[in-house]
Write a protein that holds these residues in place. Structure first.
Motif, short mmCIF file in Angstrom:
data_model
loop_
_atom_site.label_atom_id
_atom_site.label_comp_id
_atom_site.label_asym_id
_atom_site.label_seq_id
_atom_site.Cartn_x
_atom_site.Cartn_y
_atom_site.Cartn_z
N LEU A 16 30.88 -47.48 7.97
CA LEU A 16 30.88 -46.03 8.05
C LEU A 16 31.96 -45.45 7.16
N GLY A 46 33.65 -41.68 6.73
CA GLY A 46 33.62 -40.33 7.28
C GLY A 46 35.02 -39.80 7.52
N THR A 48 30.27 -38.67 10.44
CA THR A 48 29.58 -38.96 9.18
C THR A 48 28.54 -37.87 8.97
N ASN A 49 28.31 -37.52 7.71
CA ASN A 49 27.35 -36.47 7.36
C ASN A 49 26.21 -37.03 6.55
N GLU A 50 25.02 -36.53 6.84
CA GLU A 50 23.82 -36.89 6.09
C GLU A 50 23.23 -35.59 5.55
N THR A 88 25.46 -33.95 11.16
CA THR A 88 26.71 -34.66 11.42
C THR A 88 26.51 -35.55 12.63
N ARG A 133 39.90 -39.13 5.62
CA ARG A 133 38.63 -39.76 5.25
C ARG A 133 38.88 -41.26 5.22
#
Length: 106
Positions: free
Chosen positions: A7, A9, A33-35, A54, A79
């Motif tokens: 991951l 993020g 985490t963002n998509e 998110t 991050r």
């Protein structure tokens, strides 16, 4: 068999260290985490709207050296890259309701 997660993020809150009686301490924090994806027109024409989702992950660090470094240096908003395994478990909350929890063991 393999159980591996990677991951990248941002940390949601400063890590906390907890210790349950008779067990080793654990450092816990959340990771977002963002998509992102384009909706509507085809991606070739660059049309449409951009959508984002998110996902929040609960991260637990048990390994002594890593646990202490995480607690000391990881801060909200940082991050970071986390590698570990998925762990599914159950617990009973303070209202005596059985809950399921998904945790990433870093």
């Amino acid at each position: 068999a393999m159980n591996r997660v990677q991951l990248l993020g941002r940390v949601g809150q400063d890590p906390v260290m907890r210790q349950v009686e008779g067990k080793n301490p654990v450092t816990i924090f959340s990771l977002a985490t963002n998509e992102m994806w384009r909706t509507g027109e085809s991606e070739v024409n660059q049309g449409g709207d951009i959508s984002q989702k998110t996902t929040w992950h609960r991260i637990s660090v048990f390994r002594p050296g890593l646990r202490d470094v995480t607690y000391q240096y990881v801060k909200k908003g940082a991050r970071i890259f986390v590698e570990g395994k998925i762990d599914y478990g159950e617990y009973t909350d303070k209202n005596n309701v059985r809950r399921q929890a998904t945790t990433i063991i870093a």
